[in-house]
Design an enzyme around this catalytic site. Structure first.
Site, PDB file in Angstrom:
ATOM      1  N   HIS A 271     -13.079  -0.833 -37.157  1.00  0.00           N
ATOM      2  CA  HIS A 271     -12.753  -2.582 -37.254  1.00  0.00           C
ATOM      3  C   HIS A 271     -11.103  -2.699 -38.024  1.00  0.00           C
ATOM      4  CE1 HIS A 271     -12.809  -6.911 -38.909  1.00  0.00           C
ATOM      5  NE2 HIS A 271     -14.185  -6.943 -38.379  1.00  0.00           N
ATOM      6  N   ASP A 328     -21.119  -5.884 -35.409  1.00  0.00           N
ATOM      7  CA  ASP A 328     -22.548  -5.548 -34.442  1.00  0.00           C
ATOM      8  C   ASP A 328     -23.277  -4.322 -34.738  1.00  0.00           C
ATOM      9  OD1 ASP A 328     -19.085  -6.949 -32.820  1.00  0.00           O
ATOM     10  OD2 ASP A 328     -20.862  -7.669 -32.971  1.00  0.00           O
TER      11      ASP A 328
END
Ligand code: SDX
Length: 392
Positions: A271, A328
């Site tokens: 991320h 996700d």
């Protein structure tokens, strides 16, 4: 070129705006919407409450929430001619492309929502898109499945109504499945906003030219589709399926993820901001266990996901790069358990992120932000004279 330009690819160190909507602390793994922690909201709030909170800044009273929901329901009809546009797509069309197209088509059917400047007109456009987007999402899925396109029912809640539009079988009566309702409500809350991510920045920059709300949202859907962004939730399940097909050898795929010559990435990991566990991933992982237990589903790819996570958290390559599971990584396992097909995973992300896109677009307009127009460092040819074709 006038003024000093600092190159910052991907805007990794650029603050594009001041915002009062969402707070992230990437080092600590903290996420708050308007000051409320994501853990509390996921546990205690409902999605429509969170939509109101993100957009207007406060948790709604019961009368405020009821009016908000009534205004949204009153605007949830979609012009029947939109079905003709939907009919023009092949069944194989990816739902994200269809949704982005239908959302921009809404502009043609709602011309008054194009140039909105007053808060009152913004509110009208906001309840329209909140009312119509779940319908477009459900219709996109139903068209693909060859099922009739209709609406839910007046008495149902916002998320319950969406579930009915998605899954109601033509012959059977609809009965709310509380496990599915609660899981989806929580997932939509967890996806609702995430400060200046790629798709939100897209919505803000498109809206900064004073393009309308619907077309700005359509641009956000396009950006979210990318596998490096919201499209990752589909890519994660496809990756886990591939590992399962390949015999479940997670070590082989970990090696591929670390091999610079191999384009394979561990989807659902890493991320830009979180250099710690994504707090949403923690909540979703717990919810995945609970939902599969409640529904009595034993899904081998959940075991593969957990094995991958364990290996990655102990692997120096991932540890030194601070690569953790992101939002996700586990969400697709729940969508799958709820009977949502993998092509609809990113549209589900879009449905969740819609209030965040709206809130950020509204803040940008109310703050009268200037049109977004970054500069560059020019590295092309210096001046040269034109050469006629016969001399080239
Ligand atoms: C979302 O921004 C947001 O807030 C987004 C989001 C939201 O709510 O809006 O949180 C939603 O988009 C989550 C991210 C979903 N994407 C994926 O899961 C795709 C896989 N992840 C990566 O592509 C990547 O981690 C990104 C895109 C998420 C972040 O990319 P960055 O910040 O540009 O980091 P990078 O690509 O420069 O990677 C840094 C290093 C590199 O290695 P080195 O060149 O330093 O040797 O880490 C490596 C990368 O190769 N790396 C990975 C990896 N992610 C990063 N290696 C293997 N697998 C991965 N998943």
């Amino acid at each position: 070129t006038g003024g000093v330009v600092t190159l910052d690819p991907g805007y990794k160190n650029t603050g594009a705006c001041e915002s009062a909507i969402t707070f992230l602390d990437g080092e600590k793994g903290v996420l708050r919407y308007r000051g409320y922690s994501i853990e509390e909201l996921a546990e205690k709030a409902h999605f429509l409450e969170v939509c109101y909170l993100l957009i207007f800044g406060e948790l709604p009273t019961t009368p405020q929430l009821n009016k908000f929901h009534a205004d949204i329901k009153a605007q949830s009809h979609v012009d029947e001619d939109v079905k003709k546009i939907l009919d023009g797509f092949p069944k194989s069309a990816h739902p994200m492309g269809v949704l982005s197209s239908l959302t921009s088509a809404l502009v043609a059917f709602n011309p008054s929502s194009v140039n909105v400047d007053s808060e009152e007109d913004m509110y009208k456009a906001i309840v329209k898109i909140l009312g119509k987007f779940p319908v477009l999402t459900a219709w996109t899925y139903r068209k693909r499945m060859g099922l009739p396109l209709d609406y839910g029912g007046d008495s149902l809640g916002y998320v319950d109504n969406f579930i009915k539009m998605m899954f109601k079988k033509p012959s059977a009566d609809y009965a709310t499945n509380d496990i599915i309702l609660e899981a989806l409500d929580k997932l939509l809350i967890l996806h609702a906003d995430h400060e200046q991510n790629c798709s939100t920045s897209t919505v803000r920059i498109v809206g900064s030219s004073h393009a309308g709300l619907f077309i700005s949202i359509s641009a956000g859907i396009a950006a979210l589709w990318g596998p490096l962004h919201g499209g990752a939730n589909q890519a994660v399940i496809e990756m886990l399926e591939a590992i399962k097909e390949d015999g479940g050898d997670t070590k082989k795929f970990m090696a591929k993820a670390k091999d610079k010559n191999d384009p394979f990435r561990l989807m659902g990991f890493g991320h830009r901001v979180y250099k710690n566990f994504d707090p949403r991933a923690k909540i979703i992982k717990k919810a995945a266990d609970a939902v599969l237990d409640d529904l009595g589903i034993d899904d081998e790819i959940l075991d593969i996901a957990k094995a991958l996570e364990k290996e990655a958290l102990e692997d120096p390559y991932f540890v030194e790069r601070k690569l953790y599971p992101n939002v996700d990584f586990y969400s697709g396992i729940i969508y799958r358990a709820l009977g949502i097909p993998v092509e609809m995973f990113t549209p589900m992300f879009a449905l969740g992120r819609l209030p965040g896109w709206i809130a950020q677009w509204r803040e940008m307009r109310l703050n009268k932000e200037p049109i977004g127009r970054p500069r560059q460092i020019y590295v092309g040819k210096t001046h040269r004279e034109f050469v006629p074709v016969e001399k080239r």
